[in-house]
Design a protein around this motif. Structure first.
Motif, mmCIF file in Angstrom:
data_model
loop_
_atom_site.group_PDB
_atom_site.id
_atom_site.type_symbol
_atom_site.label_atom_id
_atom_site.label_comp_id
_atom_site.label_asym_id
_atom_site.label_seq_id
_atom_site.Cartn_x
_atom_site.Cartn_y
_atom_site.Cartn_z
ATOM 1 N N GLN A 183 52.953 38.514 39.423
ATOM 2 C CA GLN A 183 52.652 38.125 38.044
ATOM 3 C C GLN A 183 53.878 38.288 37.150
ATOM 4 O O GLN A 183 54.188 37.406 36.347
ATOM 5 C CB GLN A 183 51.484 38.948 37.514
ATOM 6 N N ASP A 221 44.103 35.893 34.424
ATOM 7 C CA ASP A 221 45.119 36.886 34.069
ATOM 8 C C ASP A 221 46.040 36.439 32.945
ATOM 9 O O ASP A 221 46.443 37.242 32.110
ATOM 10 C CB ASP A 221 45.995 37.205 35.292
ATOM 11 N N LEU A 222 46.431 35.164 32.964
ATOM 12 C CA LEU A 222 47.417 34.662 32.015
ATOM 13 C C LEU A 222 46.869 33.469 31.247
ATOM 14 O O LEU A 222 46.287 32.559 31.840
ATOM 15 C CB LEU A 222 48.690 34.215 32.743
ATOM 16 N N VAL A 272 48.878 38.121 28.448
ATOM 17 C CA VAL A 272 48.417 38.786 29.663
ATOM 18 C C VAL A 272 47.121 39.511 29.343
ATOM 19 O O VAL A 272 47.080 40.354 28.447
ATOM 20 C CB VAL A 272 49.475 39.786 30.185
ATOM 21 N N CYS A 319 46.233 35.000 38.801
ATOM 22 C CA CYS A 319 47.240 35.369 39.795
ATOM 23 C C CYS A 319 46.605 36.106 40.969
ATOM 24 O O CYS A 319 45.773 37.006 40.782
ATOM 25 C CB CYS A 319 48.296 36.266 39.164
ATOM 26 N N GLU A 340 50.055 42.177 43.437
ATOM 27 C CA GLU A 340 49.797 41.072 42.519
ATOM 28 C C GLU A 340 50.620 41.209 41.247
ATOM 29 O O GLU A 340 51.149 40.234 40.739
ATOM 30 C CB GLU A 340 48.308 41.022 42.195
ATOM 31 N N ARG A 341 50.746 42.425 40.736
ATOM 32 C CA ARG A 341 51.474 42.609 39.471
ATOM 33 C C ARG A 341 52.948 42.236 39.619
ATOM 34 O O ARG A 341 53.566 41.756 38.676
ATOM 35 C CB ARG A 341 51.296 44.009 38.922
#
Length: 101
Positions: free
Chosen positions: A10, A39-40, A28, A53, A6-7
Motif C-alpha cells: 500500500q 483502503d484508498l 487512507v 489493497c 499489505e501495508r
C-alpha cells in the motif's frame, strides 16, 4: 513480486499513484472503521476512484469488501489491487477516468 505485508504494498502503491496522477489526494481509510470500505480513495481532477489493497490475489477478503468495491465501481471506479495486477489496474483507472473528465 509477492509483498510480505499489505501495508508495504500500500505504501509503495501510494507513491506510484501520486506519480501517475500528479496532484492527486490519496485518502487512507482507518482500518478500524467502516469494515469493508476500500483502503484508498483517490481524488484527482474532479474525479475519484477507490482501491482495496491486497498483498496477493489469494489474500482473504473481509466481509462486505466485495460489495463495497462493486458498489463504488458502479459510481466511479473501484477495484481490488495487488502487486501482480497493479499495472493492469492502473491502466484501467487511466482508461476509465479519461472517459469521465
Amino acid at each position: 513480486m509477492t509483498t510480505k505485508l499489505e501495508r508495504d504494498f500500500q505504501t509503495r502503491l501510494i507513491g506510484r499513484l501520486e506519480h501517475e496522477f500528479p496532484g492527486c489526494v490519496v485518502l487512507v481509510k482507518d482500518p478500524r472503521s467502516n469494515q469493508g470500505i476500500p483502503d484508498l480513495i483517490v481524488l484527482h481532477n474532479g474525479v475519484w476512484f477507490a482501491l482495496e489493497c491486497k498483498r496477493s490475489e489469494k489474500a482473504a477478503k473481509q466481509p462486505n469488501q466485495e460489495w463495497y468495491v462493486n458498489h463504488f465501481d458502479e459510481m466511479s471506479f473501484a477495484a481490488f489491487i495487488w502487486p501482480e495486477n497493479e499495472d493492469e489496474v492502473i491502466h484501467e483507472i487511466q482508461q476509465s477516468l479519461g472517459s469521465r473528465r
